[in-house]
Design an enzyme around this catalytic site. Structure first.
Site, PDB file in Angstrom:
ATOM      1  N   VAL A 112       0.840  -1.198   0.000  1.00  0.00           N
ATOM      2  CA  VAL A 112       0.000   0.000   0.000  1.00  0.00           C
ATOM      3  C   VAL A 112       0.876   1.249   0.000  1.00  0.00           C
ATOM      4  CG1 VAL A 112      -1.875   1.210   1.168  1.00  0.00           C
ATOM      5  CG2 VAL A 112      -1.755  -1.280   1.274  1.00  0.00           C
ATOM      6  N   TYR A 113       1.873   1.277   0.859  1.00  0.00           N
ATOM      7  CA  TYR A 113       2.783   2.426   0.927  1.00  0.00           C
ATOM      8  C   TYR A 113       3.491   2.632  -0.412  1.00  0.00           C
ATOM      9  CZ  TYR A 113       6.834   5.223   2.315  1.00  0.00           C
ATOM     10  OH  TYR A 113       7.802   6.191   2.395  1.00  0.00           O
ATOM     11  N   GLY A 114       4.017   1.535  -0.995  1.00  0.00           N
ATOM     12  CA  GLY A 114       4.737   1.647  -2.263  1.00  0.00           C
ATOM     13  C   GLY A 114       3.860   2.152  -3.389  1.00  0.00           C
TER      14      GLY A 114
ATOM     15  N   THR B   9       1.357   4.231  -3.137  1.00  0.00           N
ATOM     16  CA  THR B   9       1.146   5.673  -2.992  1.00  0.00           C
ATOM     17  C   THR B   9       2.362   6.456  -3.469  1.00  0.00           C
ATOM     18  OG1 THR B   9       1.967   5.661  -0.686  1.00  0.00           O
ATOM     19  CG2 THR B   9      -0.393   5.321  -1.026  1.00  0.00           C
TER      20      THR B   9
END
EC number: 1.1.1.294
Length: 496
Positions: free
Chosen positions: A330-332, A334
């Site tokens: 999820v972080y990657g 974004t």
């Protein structure tokens, strides 16, 4: 007929109205009508594609036009594929011009150096001592050129006046370190975070850092520090109304915004996607991606009306280049989205006074990185991670003097990566022991004497800044220096 009203934006972001100037004018004693700007919205929208394209000049554009002319037979395919074909052409054009520019610089630089060295070897007449002198003079030119360039960077940095800076997510970690570094450079900073209590506590700590800096600063540095000011407000970057309040607060306190840094971000640990809750995914995407979009929009709305414009920095992270980020999917995603946003915004704001840039801090020892990290992760952190203060010390001087748009300010540069690999055996256990326990000091202990131990902007920092993106200038100066040394050597021409 009632006079139409025009809305003006004042220097402090306040809206005021004033009567519109008359819509008629006299030219050469003959009455003529000018289009009234107040009713511009009533005109039918024109299709941008119907406007004739502007003819660009230059050899590269002529080459592009020639290629397109040879490919005229493919116009039917272009119409068939439509937008996909156009995007492919634009991408190819961008790559072509970038490669051509860098290749041209490289060829010119190497040819210049080769000509000087070749002339020197010819003048030496096969004398081995003279050949050594030529090589040493060329190397001396590189060093002298770098020193001259570094001195110009130092001068530019010293002349840079106080900056008005807004940093989101700045009550801990890297954001807090960036705020401290800007303040110790004599700038005025607005910090922001979701928690009002954290904002007040951080303001108190940073004000103490300013006082510590004043107590140990020399006369010239004390004058710069006297301009330092820190204020803050609570802001949830996921909420448009909070972002608007932050902008208004910054304008009220500082008068303008020179630098805006979108640093707010969250991760929720290293784990598979299926273990993330709905709230986790929503918060990560809202903070990292939506928050940056909202803040960038509001910052641009203010900066585009300022006389000197301004600069906006979005923070890169794992996944920015499109690489996979297992356990942080999820972080990657974004961060990859932010990279696309950055590329699109660069084209939108090509003629704007607002510069849009990226800052890549690399891997920083913060709660965001350490949350959910395993023992294996921490062993890797020993090699390439740095403390927030160290990273901020490198990024802030570059942010303060950035020009133009589309710059990438990176901490983890290729030389630093190479150094980390070469010294890997020394870096073992630097931050964590074999069992994963932290062995570095807490933030409060690290910054207790930060102002006193912090070296001022050094000559080595300036040399690094100069050589990062201006290697062509370095080699050009080396060519000039080598030529002067060879010309003054007084050696006779061979055969005379």
């Amino acid at each position: 007929m009632a006079a139409a009203a025009v809305v003006h934006l004042s220097a402090h972001g306040r809206l005021r109205s004033s009567p519109d100037p008359p819509c008629t004018s006299l030219v050469s004693h003959r009455p003529s009508l000018l289009r009234c700007r107040a009713f511009k919205h009533e005109e039918p929208d024109r299709d941008p594609s119907s406007a004739p394209p502007k003819r660009r000049k230059g050899p590269l554009y002529k080459l592009k036009a020639a290629i397109q002319g040879l490919a005229g037979s493919r116009s039917a395919a272009a119409e068939a594929y439509g937008g996909e074909y156009q995007r492919a052409v634009e991408k190819a054009e961008e790559i072509f011009f970038t490669v051509a520019t860098h290749l041209g610089k490289y060829v010119i630089t190497m040819m210049s150096s080769g000509v000087v060295l070749g002339v020197g070897f010819q003048l030496s007449g096969g004398d081995s001592q003279m050949n050594e002198l030529i090589w040493y003079s060329w190397l001396g030119g590189v060093i002298i050129g770098t020193m001259i360039g570094a001195n110009s960077v130092l001068e530019e940095h010293c002349k840079a006046g106080p900056r008005n800076v807004v940093i989101t997510g700045s009550t801990r970690g890297l954001g807090k370190a960036l705020a401290r570094e800007f303040l110790l450079s004599g700038d005025r900073v607005v910090i922001a975070s979701r928690s009002p209590e954290s904002v007040l506590q951080t303001i108190k700590e940073l004000e103490e850092n300013i006082q510590e800096g004043l107590s140990v600063a020399k006369k010239k540095e004390r004058k710069a520090l006297s301009h330092a000011k820190v204020v803050g407000t609570a802001c949830d970057v996921c909420k448009p109304e909070d972002v608007k309040k932050l902008v208004n607060f910054a304008i009220d306190e500082l008068g303008s915004v020179d630098i805006w840094i979108n640093n707010a971000g969250t991760n929720k640990g290293f784990r598979p996607l299926v273990t993330f809750s709905d709230d986790d995914i929503t918060q990560i995407v809202s903070t990292n991606l939506v928050g940056s979009l909202l803040c960038t929009r509001e910052a641009m709305n203010v900066m585009q009306y300022q006389e000197k414009g301004g600069h906006i920095f979005n923070m890169d992270g794992a996944g920015s280049g499109g690489s996979s980020t297992p356990l942080t999917a999820v972080y990657g995603s974004t961060k990859c989205g932010l990279r696309q946003f950055q590329a699109s915004l660069l084209k939108e704001s090509r003629r704007s006074k607002v510069g849009v840039h990226t800052a890549s801090p690399g891997m920083v020892l913060t709660d965001l990185l350490l949350s959910g990290s395993s023992l294996r992760n921490k062993q890797m952190f020993n090699l390439i991670c740095e403390l927030p203060e160290t990273v901020a010390r490198t990024l802030v001087p570059r942010m303060r003097v950035v020009k133009g748009s589309g710059k990438a300010i990176n901490y983890l540069t290729p030389p630093r990566i190479l150094l980390a690999l070469v010294t890997a055996w020394v870096r073992r256990g630097r931050w964590f022991d074999d069992e994963g326990r932290a062995v570095y000091a807490a933030e409060a202990d690290r910054i207790r004497n930060w102002a006193e131990s912090r070296a001022r902007f050094s000559f080595t920092d300036a040399m690094e800044m100069y050589t990062e993106n201006t290697w062509v200038s370095v080699f050009s100066l080396s060519v000039v220096c080598a030529f002067i040394i060879l010309s003054s050597s007084g050696g006779p021409l061979p055969g005379t």
